[in-house]
Structures are given as structure tokens and as C-alpha cells.
Design a protein around this motif. Structure first.
Motif, PDB file in Angstrom:
ATOM      1  N   CYS A 181       0.840  -1.201   0.000  1.00  0.00           N
ATOM      2  CA  CYS A 181       0.000   0.000   0.000  1.00  0.00           C
ATOM      3  C   CYS A 181       0.868   1.242   0.000  1.00  0.00           C
ATOM      4  O   CYS A 181       2.007   1.236   0.468  1.00  0.00           O
ATOM      5  N   ILE A 182       0.310   2.321  -0.545  1.00  0.00           N
ATOM      6  CA  ILE A 182       0.886   3.666  -0.448  1.00  0.00           C
ATOM      7  C   ILE A 182      -0.240   4.598  -0.018  1.00  0.00           C
ATOM      8  O   ILE A 182      -1.368   4.486  -0.514  1.00  0.00           O
ATOM      9  N   SER A 183       0.052   5.505   0.893  1.00  0.00           N
ATOM     10  CA  SER A 183      -0.951   6.464   1.361  1.00  0.00           C
ATOM     11  C   SER A 183      -0.691   7.859   0.796  1.00  0.00           C
ATOM     12  O   SER A 183       0.464   8.291   0.709  1.00  0.00           O
ATOM     13  N   PHE A 184      -1.793   8.544   0.433  1.00  0.00           N
ATOM     14  CA  PHE A 184      -1.711   9.928  -0.023  1.00  0.00           C
ATOM     15  C   PHE A 184      -2.520  10.849   0.888  1.00  0.00           C
ATOM     16  O   PHE A 184      -3.030  11.885   0.459  1.00  0.00           O
ATOM     17  N   LYS A 188       1.101  13.095   4.271  1.00  0.00           N
ATOM     18  CA  LYS A 188       2.156  12.243   3.735  1.00  0.00           C
ATOM     19  C   LYS A 188       3.078  13.050   2.822  1.00  0.00           C
ATOM     20  O   LYS A 188       2.748  14.137   2.366  1.00  0.00           O
ATOM     21  N   ASN A 189       4.243  12.478   2.537  1.00  0.00           N
ATOM     22  CA  ASN A 189       5.205  13.148   1.642  1.00  0.00           C
ATOM     23  C   ASN A 189       4.551  13.534   0.324  1.00  0.00           C
ATOM     24  O   ASN A 189       4.770  14.622  -0.202  1.00  0.00           O
ATOM     25  N   LEU A 190       3.769  12.607  -0.222  1.00  0.00           N
ATOM     26  CA  LEU A 190       2.970  12.875  -1.418  1.00  0.00           C
ATOM     27  C   LEU A 190       1.515  12.846  -0.970  1.00  0.00           C
ATOM     28  O   LEU A 190       0.882  11.795  -0.954  1.00  0.00           O
ATOM     29  N   GLY A 191       1.004  14.001  -0.574  1.00  0.00           N
ATOM     30  CA  GLY A 191      -0.324  14.072   0.021  1.00  0.00           C
ATOM     31  C   GLY A 191      -1.293  14.866  -0.832  1.00  0.00           C
ATOM     32  O   GLY A 191      -0.949  15.931  -1.347  1.00  0.00           O
ATOM     33  N   THR A 192      -2.503  14.371  -0.968  1.00  0.00           N
ATOM     34  CA  THR A 192      -3.525  15.060  -1.732  1.00  0.00           C
ATOM     35  C   THR A 192      -4.485  15.782  -0.784  1.00  0.00           C
ATOM     36  O   THR A 192      -4.244  15.853   0.430  1.00  0.00           O
TER      37      THR A 192
END
Length: 372
Positions: A181-184, A188-192
Motif C-alpha cells: 500500500c501507499i498512502s496519499f 504524507k510526503n505525497l499528500g492530496t
């Protein structure tokens, strides 16, 4: 020393930094009516897979869904034991539980990631999966995790929610097991601008199953419902935002590693602290510093002192490891992890913090210990 305001995380900056771009993207997506599973999401899936070195990527509602669907697609059965490190967000164990598995927590090690020695001791005849958490932007010693998994015939599903771009021996977090998994999430570093996540996999069969599971059991090829499924699709708008942000991700990682270098240089002589491994201190690891987690003597007093000086800090997960939440009824004793949770503290580490702000934080930490 003049008091300054340094928040732990500046949530408005997630939007404000790229406000014009986000508004432009929002209008573009809106004018096209491209709301659900459109080109923007597909482009992001392709680009994230390429960035991470995975063959396949599936955009989802969040990282929790990715662990759940990864376990289901990898063949978990009711009652299968799944080993995870208790120093993680409860979502890791929650996904195991709702997939039908039995969460089995193990100790954290000195680097705050899964203690691989304790991992092997926890394996039983019922163990079927290992879920290592790539915590704080650092990847576990995956040579040993993979070796243990092969030795005992276990499958690996990585919780890489915090690990995008981190590497172990040149290989990206999220590419060692059956799926990851990857979280956005915005922080997070890459956050929406809301909840979002993705599943990575090199296994084509898992990829095909997750494509069906995320969209009500619908076949992407025929549109037919071929099984029961869920509604776990990534919003296309988030895909569009993330595709834009991914282009800037290398600079995010560079900034965070520079911040970590300043923390290291400023705090290396403070005997009351244990710092995380510094950038470039270990040839096997490339860390992206989702968090900067220290261990501190008189942790609670330090936290209060920093707050008085306008500095935000935080203890992860509300100050408890997963096995310590009584309501989950995970009756385990993990003394090293329990002691760690009495000492650990997150210092500000985000995409907008400045080097001068980091130096201000460090000056106040040194001042706190100098007065005691």
C-alpha cells in the motif's frame, strides 16, 4: 530567545502552496466531467508504478483498502495468522482483521521498524502472511524478511503507507512482496486534498483481482459483474492532483533529507536523545523521512517545553502501540515497544518547514536539557 510559531504540520500549506495549480486542475476535471475512473487516475497509476519500480498500480480510496484488498487477492483465509509490527497505525491490524486474518503483533527494533528476530519467533503453523511496515520513510531489512518468508512459505504484503521512494539496497519500498500500500493522506510526503491511496504489485493476477474488487466486482474488460466486490476506487480528481504533485516529488524528498541533516548536525551531541539514522549513514538504506522520530529522556516534559516555545510535536498513534489498545483485545506483552512509546517523539518534518525553523527547534531542545 524570541518565541516563534512552528506547527507540527501546516495543513493549510498543502493547498496554499499550489493553490493556482489545484484550482486549474479542479476546473479542468470539472469541465470535462471526469469524476470517476478517468484518464487522470489511469495516468497517475501508470506514472506511480514507473516511479516505484512496480509493474502495476491500482488507485484506491486509501492505503487501508490497499492492505485489505492485497491480502484478499493474495489468498488469505479466515483464521490465518498475519504478523505485523505493533509500532504502526491501527489500520494495519484493522485491514488484517477485516480480511479475515488474525493480527499477531511483534516488537519494534532499535530503528523503530519490525524486529526481524522477534518476527521469526512469532511464526506458528497458522502463520500465512507477514506485513512489515516501512515506517517513517524507511524500509525494513527486507533481505531478512524475505528470507524468513521463503523459509516458512509465507507471503509478504508491505505496509508502505509512509515509504514512497524509500529504498533498501536500491530497491523501492512496496516492491518486495506480493503487494503493498501507499498512502496519499494530506500529511504524507505525497499528500492530496483528502483520503487516497494505491496498491502496488508485480503480480498480474493480484492486479487483475484488485481491479475487480475495487469496483463492485466488475470486470474492467467486459463491464460484467464477475464477483462480489467493494466501492474502493480512487477519485479521479485526486488522481489528477497527485499526477501533478508526483512531478515534484524528488524535490520533496531532497528537502526532507536536508531537514534531517540539520537535525542530525544540530542534535548529535545531545546525549539525552536517540536520533534516527542520518541520511547517507547507511549504504543499504535510502530514507525519505516521512517523519523524524527521536527517543528522548523526559519526553513529556520536553514536549510541553517545546509547546511553550511555539513548537508542535507529536507522539505517533495517540501514544499507544496497536497491541496496547484494550478494545482490540490483542493480549500481547511487547516490552521493548512499550518502553519505546514512553520515549519517542516526532519533531516537525514536512514539505514547508524551513532550515531556520529547524535550527530554532534544535536550539530549544538543547536549551531544555541544558537547564536540567
Amino acid at each position: 530567545m524570541e518565541i516563534r510559531k512552528v506547527p507540527f504540520f501546516n495543513y493549510p500549506a498543502v493547498f496554499n502552496t499550489y493553490e493556482e495549480d489545484f484550482v486549474r486542475i479542479f476546473k479542468d476535471v470539472g469541465h470535462r466531467g471526469a469524476f470517476i475512473m478517468q484518464k487522470d487516475m489511469a495516468d497517475f497509476e501508470r506514472n506511480l508504478a514507473e516511479y516505484s519500480g512496480a509493474k502495476f498500480c491500482v488507485g484506491l480510496n486509501n492505503a487501508t483498502d490497499a492492505i485489505l484488498l492485497g491480502l484478499l487477492a493474495a489468498g488469505i483465509k479466515p483464521g490465518d495468522e498475519v504478523i505485523f509490527c505493533s509500532h504502526t497505525f491501527v489500520a494495519t491490524a484493522g485491514a488484517i482483521h477485516f480480511a479475515g486474518g488474525i493480527p499477531v503483533p511483534v516488537e519494534a527494533g532499535t530503528d523503530h521498524l519490525m524486529d526481524v528476530d522477534h518476527l521469526e519467533k512469532a511464526i506458528t503453523k497458522k502463520t500465512k502472511f507477514i506485513v512489515p511496515t516501512q515506517l517513517n520513510g524507511r524500509t525494513c531489512n527486507m533481505d531478512r524478511v524475505v528470507a524468513i518468508a521463503k523459509k516458512h512459505g509465507l507471503k509478504i504484503i508491505e505496509d508502505s503507507a509512509q515509504g514512497l521512494g524509500s529504498k533498501y539496497k536500491g530497491k523501492n519500498a512496496g516492491t518486495f512482496g506480493e503487494a503493498a500500500c501507499i498512502s496519499f493522506y494530506p500529511a504524507k510526503n505525497l499528500g492530496t486534498l483528502g483520503d487516497s491511496g494505491a496498491l502496488l504489485t508485480n503480480n498480474e493476477e493480484i492486479y487483475k483481482q484488485v481491479l475487480q474488487l475495487r469496483d463492485h466486482g466488475r470486470s474492467p474488460e467486459t463491464g460484467e459483474i464477475v464477483r462480489f466486490g467493494y466501492n474502493m476506487r480512487m477519485d479521479n480528481l485526486h488522481g489528477a492532483f497527485l499526477n501533478f504533485l508526483l512531478q515534484k516529488y524528488d524535490s520533496v524528498v531532497t528537502h526532507r533529507r536536508a531537514v534531517a541533516e540539520v537535525y542530525e548536525s544540530q542534535l548529535k551531541n545531545v546525549e539525552e536523545l536517540v536520533r534516527p539514522p542520518a541520511p547517507n549513514s547507511d549504504a543499504d538504506h535510502f530514507d525519505v523521512f516521512q517523519n523524524y522520530e527521536i527517543e528522548a529522556e523526559d519526553r513529556d516534559q520536553l514536549k510541553a517545553y517545546l509547546s511553550e516555545r511555539g513548537i508542535g510535536s507529536m507522539v505517533q498513534w495517540g501514544g499507544k502501540a496497536v497491541h496496547q489498545f484494550a478494545g482490540l483485545k490483542l493480549n500481547y506483552s511487547l516490552p521493548f515497544t512499550e518502553n519505546l512509546f514512553k520515549r519517542m517523539l516526532l519533531l516537525p518534518m514536512n514539505n514547508t518547514i524551513t532550515i531556520n525553523e529547524v535550527k530554532y527547534i534544535c536550539e530549544n531542545i538543547k536549551a531544555f536539557y541544558a537547564r536540567n
